[in-house]
Design a protein around this motif. Structure first.
Motif, mmCIF file in Angstrom:
data_model
loop_
_atom_site.group_PDB
_atom_site.id
_atom_site.type_symbol
_atom_site.label_atom_id
_atom_site.label_comp_id
_atom_site.label_asym_id
_atom_site.label_seq_id
_atom_site.Cartn_x
_atom_site.Cartn_y
_atom_site.Cartn_z
ATOM 1 N N PRO A 6 1.292 -1.444 0.384
ATOM 2 C CA PRO A 6 -0.119 0.184 -0.319
ATOM 3 C C PRO A 6 0.913 1.174 0.032
ATOM 4 C CG PRO A 6 0.282 -0.904 2.265
ATOM 5 C CD PRO A 6 0.261 -2.065 1.381
ATOM 6 N N LEU A 7 0.549 2.059 -1.026
ATOM 7 C CA LEU A 7 0.824 3.746 -0.900
ATOM 8 C C LEU A 7 0.500 4.409 0.486
ATOM 9 C CD1 LEU A 7 0.821 4.396 -4.388
ATOM 10 C CD2 LEU A 7 2.538 3.137 -3.685
ATOM 11 N N GLU A 8 1.697 5.087 0.949
ATOM 12 C CA GLU A 8 0.946 5.922 2.293
ATOM 13 C C GLU A 8 1.045 7.292 2.026
ATOM 14 O OE1 GLU A 8 3.565 4.745 5.326
ATOM 15 O OE2 GLU A 8 3.862 3.362 4.554
ATOM 16 N N ALA A 9 0.424 8.557 2.500
ATOM 17 C CA ALA A 9 0.294 9.411 2.674
ATOM 18 C C ALA A 9 1.415 9.908 3.044
ATOM 19 C CB ALA A 9 -0.977 10.307 2.931
ATOM 20 N N GLY A 10 1.958 11.251 1.803
ATOM 21 C CA GLY A 10 3.282 12.126 2.307
ATOM 22 C C GLY A 10 3.912 11.550 1.470
ATOM 23 N N LYS A 11 4.636 10.219 1.032
ATOM 24 C CA LYS A 11 5.480 9.359 1.186
ATOM 25 C C LYS A 11 5.926 9.664 -0.885
ATOM 26 C CE LYS A 11 6.660 6.857 4.080
ATOM 27 N NZ LYS A 11 7.600 5.909 4.789
ATOM 28 N N HIS A 14 8.701 6.411 -6.958
ATOM 29 C CA HIS A 14 9.108 5.938 -7.922
ATOM 30 C C HIS A 14 8.141 4.786 -8.903
ATOM 31 C CE1 HIS A 14 12.204 4.322 -11.686
ATOM 32 N NE2 HIS A 14 11.601 5.246 -11.524
ATOM 33 N N ILE A 15 7.374 5.657 -9.361
ATOM 34 C CA ILE A 15 6.692 4.038 -10.256
ATOM 35 C C ILE A 15 6.972 4.179 -11.667
ATOM 36 C CG2 ILE A 15 3.875 3.778 -10.667
ATOM 37 C CD1 ILE A 15 3.220 5.693 -8.289
ATOM 38 N N TYR A 16 6.875 2.657 -12.391
ATOM 39 C CA TYR A 16 7.418 2.502 -13.182
ATOM 40 C C TYR A 16 7.051 1.062 -14.321
ATOM 41 C CZ TYR A 16 10.920 -0.212 -10.554
ATOM 42 O OH TYR A 16 11.046 -1.264 -9.956
ATOM 43 N N ASN A 17 7.038 0.815 -15.176
ATOM 44 C CA ASN A 17 6.765 -1.052 -15.479
ATOM 45 C C ASN A 17 7.101 -0.718 -17.692
ATOM 46 O OD1 ASN A 17 5.520 -2.875 -16.037
ATOM 47 N ND2 ASN A 17 3.231 -1.898 -15.302
ATOM 48 N N ARG A 18 7.647 -2.054 -17.630
ATOM 49 C CA ARG A 18 7.613 -1.923 -19.308
ATOM 50 C C ARG A 18 7.082 -2.963 -19.649
ATOM 51 N NH1 ARG A 18 11.469 -5.917 -20.711
ATOM 52 N NH2 ARG A 18 12.069 -6.871 -18.896
ATOM 53 N N GLY A 19 6.485 -3.027 -21.249
ATOM 54 C CA GLY A 19 6.321 -3.770 -22.183
ATOM 55 C C GLY A 19 6.439 -5.532 -21.924
ATOM 56 N N ASP A 48 0.947 13.599 -6.611
ATOM 57 C CA ASP A 48 1.509 15.384 -7.120
ATOM 58 C C ASP A 48 2.291 14.408 -7.846
ATOM 59 O OD1 ASP A 48 0.085 17.060 -5.847
ATOM 60 O OD2 ASP A 48 1.113 17.223 -4.347
ATOM 61 N N THR A 49 2.775 15.045 -8.796
ATOM 62 C CA THR A 49 3.712 14.678 -10.338
ATOM 63 C C THR A 49 4.597 15.481 -9.994
ATOM 64 O OG1 THR A 49 2.007 12.905 -11.170
ATOM 65 C CG2 THR A 49 3.896 13.322 -12.482
ATOM 66 N N TYR A 50 6.100 15.027 -9.993
ATOM 67 C CA TYR A 50 7.264 15.897 -9.631
ATOM 68 C C TYR A 50 7.989 15.308 -11.534
ATOM 69 C CZ TYR A 50 5.949 16.621 -4.829
ATOM 70 O OH TYR A 50 5.671 16.874 -3.235
ATOM 71 N N ALA A 51 7.659 14.757 -11.820
ATOM 72 C CA ALA A 51 8.553 14.306 -13.132
ATOM 73 C C ALA A 51 7.591 12.420 -13.851
ATOM 74 C CB ALA A 51 9.951 13.658 -12.400
ATOM 75 N N VAL A 63 6.102 10.254 -7.975
ATOM 76 C CA VAL A 63 5.148 10.732 -7.646
ATOM 77 C C VAL A 63 5.445 11.461 -5.700
ATOM 78 C CG1 VAL A 63 3.512 10.280 -9.088
ATOM 79 C CG2 VAL A 63 4.017 8.796 -6.952
ATOM 80 N N ARG A 64 3.863 11.945 -5.424
ATOM 81 C CA ARG A 64 3.981 12.051 -3.930
ATOM 82 C C ARG A 64 2.661 11.597 -3.719
ATOM 83 N NH1 ARG A 64 1.948 15.718 -0.887
ATOM 84 N NH2 ARG A 64 2.108 16.366 1.405
#
Length: 68
Positions: A6-11, A14-19, A48-51, A63-64
């Protein structure tokens, strides 16, 4: 076997995926814009997306998770 963390608020994540086997996931320029529209629709309200970087066979997001 894949497992979910689970993703935690405020953290920040780096999310990524590939074919599979490096196969393209964005085959035309329209695929990139469609992907970003779906990302905005489903993710912008919770992160919030930073890059980000979209490449032919994979993507990255920094993201945060927003505080509620």
């Amino acid at each position: 076997m894949a497992y979910k963390i689970p993703l935690e608020a405020g953290k920040i994540y780096h999310i990524y995926n590939r074919g599979i086997d490096g196969t393209p996931i964005f085959k035309t320029p329209k695929n990139y814009s469609h992907f970003l529209k779906l990302y905005a629709k489903y993710c912008a309200s919770v992160v919030d997306t930073y890059a980000y970087c979209l490449l032919g066979n994979h993507f990255h997001f920094l993201v945060r998770v927003k505080e509620i």
